[in-house]
Scaffold this motif. Structure first.
Motif, PDB file in Angstrom:
ATOM      1  N   VAL A   1       0.851  -1.193   0.000  1.00  0.00           N
ATOM      2  CA  VAL A   1       0.000   0.000   0.000  1.00  0.00           C
ATOM      3  C   VAL A   1       0.881   1.234   0.000  1.00  0.00           C
ATOM      4  CG1 VAL A   1      -1.841   1.263   1.181  1.00  0.00           C
ATOM      5  CG2 VAL A   1      -1.751  -1.249   1.321  1.00  0.00           C
ATOM      6  N   ALA A   2       0.651   2.138  -0.951  1.00  0.00           N
ATOM      7  CA  ALA A   2       1.349   3.426  -1.003  1.00  0.00           C
ATOM      8  C   ALA A   2       0.344   4.526  -0.689  1.00  0.00           C
ATOM      9  CB  ALA A   2       1.968   3.647  -2.374  1.00  0.00           C
ATOM     10  N   VAL A   3       0.520   5.170   0.462  1.00  0.00           N
ATOM     11  CA  VAL A   3      -0.303   6.316   0.853  1.00  0.00           C
ATOM     12  C   VAL A   3       0.498   7.556   0.480  1.00  0.00           C
ATOM     13  CG1 VAL A   3      -1.478   7.487   2.748  1.00  0.00           C
ATOM     14  CG2 VAL A   3      -1.329   4.989   2.721  1.00  0.00           C
ATOM     15  N   LEU A   4       0.111   8.208  -0.622  1.00  0.00           N
ATOM     16  CA  LEU A   4       0.933   9.241  -1.241  1.00  0.00           C
ATOM     17  C   LEU A   4       0.290  10.613  -1.107  1.00  0.00           C
ATOM     18  CD1 LEU A   4       1.902   7.271  -4.471  1.00  0.00           C
ATOM     19  CD2 LEU A   4       3.283   7.592  -2.406  1.00  0.00           C
ATOM     20  N   PHE A   5       1.018  11.548  -0.502  1.00  0.00           N
ATOM     21  CA  PHE A   5       0.546  12.922  -0.378  1.00  0.00           C
ATOM     22  C   PHE A   5       0.744  13.617  -1.721  1.00  0.00           C
ATOM     23  CE2 PHE A   5       0.830  13.748   4.479  1.00  0.00           C
ATOM     24  CZ  PHE A   5       0.325  12.498   4.749  1.00  0.00           C
ATOM     25  N   ALA A   6      -0.334  14.150  -2.250  1.00  0.00           N
ATOM     26  CA  ALA A   6      -0.327  14.691  -3.610  1.00  0.00           C
ATOM     27  C   ALA A   6      -0.634  16.196  -3.581  1.00  0.00           C
ATOM     28  CB  ALA A   6      -1.337  13.921  -4.464  1.00  0.00           C
ATOM     29  N   GLY A   7      -1.394  16.667  -4.569  1.00  0.00           N
ATOM     30  CA  GLY A   7      -1.871  18.047  -4.588  1.00  0.00           C
ATOM     31  C   GLY A   7      -1.021  19.030  -5.349  1.00  0.00           C
ATOM     32  N   GLY A   8       0.232  18.663  -5.682  1.00  0.00           N
ATOM     33  CA  GLY A   8       1.085  19.621  -6.380  1.00  0.00           C
ATOM     34  C   GLY A   8       1.115  20.965  -5.663  1.00  0.00           C
TER      35      GLY A   8
ATOM     36  N   VAL B   1      -2.930   2.014  -4.109  1.00  0.00           N
ATOM     37  CA  VAL B   1      -2.486   3.402  -4.049  1.00  0.00           C
ATOM     38  C   VAL B   1      -3.614   4.245  -3.457  1.00  0.00           C
ATOM     39  CG1 VAL B   1      -1.623   5.381  -5.364  1.00  0.00           C
ATOM     40  CG2 VAL B   1      -1.085   3.049  -6.112  1.00  0.00           C
ATOM     41  N   VAL B   2      -3.314   4.948  -2.369  1.00  0.00           N
ATOM     42  CA  VAL B   2      -4.305   5.782  -1.686  1.00  0.00           C
ATOM     43  C   VAL B   2      -3.756   7.205  -1.607  1.00  0.00           C
ATOM     44  CG1 VAL B   2      -5.707   6.120   0.373  1.00  0.00           C
ATOM     45  CG2 VAL B   2      -5.071   3.796  -0.336  1.00  0.00           C
ATOM     46  N   PRO B   3      -4.220   8.119  -2.469  1.00  0.00           N
ATOM     47  CA  PRO B   3      -3.757   9.505  -2.385  1.00  0.00           C
ATOM     48  C   PRO B   3      -4.395  10.241  -1.199  1.00  0.00           C
ATOM     49  CG  PRO B   3      -4.571   8.967  -4.600  1.00  0.00           C
ATOM     50  CD  PRO B   3      -5.043   7.886  -3.662  1.00  0.00           C
ATOM     51  N   LEU B   4      -3.610  11.085  -0.553  1.00  0.00           N
ATOM     52  CA  LEU B   4      -4.077  12.025   0.457  1.00  0.00           C
ATOM     53  C   LEU B   4      -3.542  13.413   0.098  1.00  0.00           C
ATOM     54  CD1 LEU B   4      -3.403  10.140   3.855  1.00  0.00           C
ATOM     55  CD2 LEU B   4      -5.529  10.197   2.532  1.00  0.00           C
ATOM     56  N   HIS B   5      -3.949  14.456   0.868  1.00  0.00           N
ATOM     57  CA  HIS B   5      -3.351  15.787   0.748  1.00  0.00           C
ATOM     58  C   HIS B   5      -3.540  16.378  -0.653  1.00  0.00           C
ATOM     59  CE1 HIS B   5      -0.051  18.832   0.819  1.00  0.00           C
ATOM     60  NE2 HIS B   5      -0.231  18.836   2.136  1.00  0.00           N
ATOM     61  N   PHE B   6      -4.727  16.213  -1.242  1.00  0.00           N
ATOM     62  CA  PHE B   6      -4.953  16.738  -2.586  1.00  0.00           C
ATOM     63  C   PHE B   6      -6.146  17.687  -2.660  1.00  0.00           C
ATOM     64  CE2 PHE B   6      -7.191  12.693  -2.227  1.00  0.00           C
ATOM     65  CZ  PHE B   6      -8.464  13.011  -2.661  1.00  0.00           C
ATOM     66  N   GLU B   7      -6.767  17.980  -1.521  1.00  0.00           N
ATOM     67  CA  GLU B   7      -7.916  18.871  -1.546  1.00  0.00           C
ATOM     68  C   GLU B   7      -8.039  19.595  -0.206  1.00  0.00           C
ATOM     69  OE1 GLU B   7     -11.344  16.445  -2.307  1.00  0.00           O
ATOM     70  OE2 GLU B   7     -10.915  15.063  -0.671  1.00  0.00           O
ATOM     71  N   HIS B   8      -8.912  20.617  -0.194  1.00  0.00           N
ATOM     72  CA  HIS B   8      -9.265  21.385   1.003  1.00  0.00           C
ATOM     73  C   HIS B   8      -8.301  22.516   1.328  1.00  0.00           C
ATOM     74  CE1 HIS B   8     -11.755  17.724   2.655  1.00  0.00           C
ATOM     75  NE2 HIS B   8     -12.210  18.189   1.494  1.00  0.00           N
ATOM     76  N   TRP B   9      -7.301  22.786   0.481  1.00  0.00           N
ATOM     77  CA  TRP B   9      -6.397  23.908   0.706  1.00  0.00           C
ATOM     78  C   TRP B   9      -6.148  24.658  -0.600  1.00  0.00           C
ATOM     79  CZ3 TRP B   9      -4.706  25.630   5.392  1.00  0.00           C
ATOM     80  CH2 TRP B   9      -4.952  24.790   6.487  1.00  0.00           C
ATOM     81  N   GLY B  10      -6.102  26.000  -0.500  1.00  0.00           N
ATOM     82  CA  GLY B  10      -5.995  26.827  -1.697  1.00  0.00           C
ATOM     83  C   GLY B  10      -4.657  26.752  -2.399  1.00  0.00           C
ATOM     84  N   HIS B  11      -3.608  26.327  -1.714  1.00  0.00           N
ATOM     85  CA  HIS B  11      -2.291  26.271  -2.370  1.00  0.00           C
ATOM     86  C   HIS B  11      -2.047  24.929  -3.062  1.00  0.00           C
ATOM     87  CE1 HIS B  11      -1.655  24.522   1.585  1.00  0.00           C
ATOM     88  NE2 HIS B  11      -0.506  24.028   1.204  1.00  0.00           N
TER      89      HIS B  11
END
Length: 252
Positions: A174-181, A211-221
């Motif tokens: 399992v890869a828990v990957l922080f995304a969002g650019g 693959v489980v992406p996190l950190h890709f929404e809820h913030w303006g940057h």
């Protein structure tokens, strides 16, 4: 294991009977100052600290940015038996935060016997040479007898770091990957976290079954989100679990 998505970088992970929480962010939408600027939170969590419940440990990638540890998250830390993070986070916050240096590990007892091993691994929160600007960050690898191997990236922007981890750990389940650019003026046009295309490449580098992406929404940057992840990860098929806030998934 089971993953329940809270929002942003925050999720409850249950593996081998051990409950973990990643980067606690439970504050409502609003402006969150950092230095002489502010990060803008556009949506609140799917549920709060009470619904997240007690955990055996918090995995804190870093403490210096409010999109990874906010006010309510700091309060939550005080109720955790242990918080594993960077050396600088341990110095700034104190107990119960403990430093977990790269390639060292600690073990948490499992209810039915045995242990979950948690290993600190490198993370690079921006382009090469930017640590003096963005601060120290860490990632984690979870493993144990008859358990899946799980990589939690934290705020990492470097595929070379992912390659180094894959070379030492081998294929992960399992890869828990922080995304969002993520982008801020601090490092110009460079990314502070993985882009959606980077997530797809990281998944292949790691040989990840899930693959489980996190950190890709809820913030303006965050410059990329759910729509770009859908496009970039289309080739991975049912290996991808793009959760909605509040949703949970069981992985085997």
């Amino acid at each position: 294991m089971e993953i329940r998505y809270v929002g942003g970088p925050t999720a409850v992970l249950e593996i081998g009977g051990v409950r973990l929480l990643t980067d606690p962010t439970f504050d409502p939408p609003g402006d969150y100052p950092i230095g002489n600027r502010a990060l803008v939170k556009t949506a609140g969590p799917a549920f709060g600290p009470d619904d997240a419940g007690s955990v055996d440990a918090v995995l804190l990638s870093h403490d210096q940015h409010p999109d990874n540890l906010d006010k309510a998250g700091r309060t939550y830390l005080s109720s955790a038996p242990v918080v594993l993070s960077t050396g600088s986070a341990a110095e700034r916050i104190g107990e119960p935060v403990r430093a977990l240096p790269n390639w060292t590990h600690t073990e948490l007892a499992r209810p039915g016997g045995g242990a979950l091993r948690i290993t600190g691994v490198p993370a690079q929160h921006g382009p090469d040479g930017s640590e003096h600007l963005v601060g120290e960050v860490t990632g984690f690898v979870l493993s144990g007898e008859a358990l899946p191997t799980v990589y939690v990236s934290g705020d990492n922007a470097s595929l070379n770091v992912v390659r180094d981890i894959a070379a030492r750990v081998g294929p992960v389940d399992v890869a828990v990957l922080f995304a969002g650019g993520a982008r801020t003026p601090l490092v110009g046009d460079a990314y502070l976290t993985l882009t959606s295309d980077d997530v797809a490449e990281a998944a292949e580098i790691l040989g990840a079954r899930h693959v489980v992406p996190l950190h890709f929404e809820h913030w303006g940057h965050f410059t990329q989100g759910r729509d770009t992840l859908v496009k970039s990860l289309a080739g991975l098929g049912d290996r991808v679990h793009l959760l909605e806030p509040g949703e949970r998934v069981t992985l085997s």
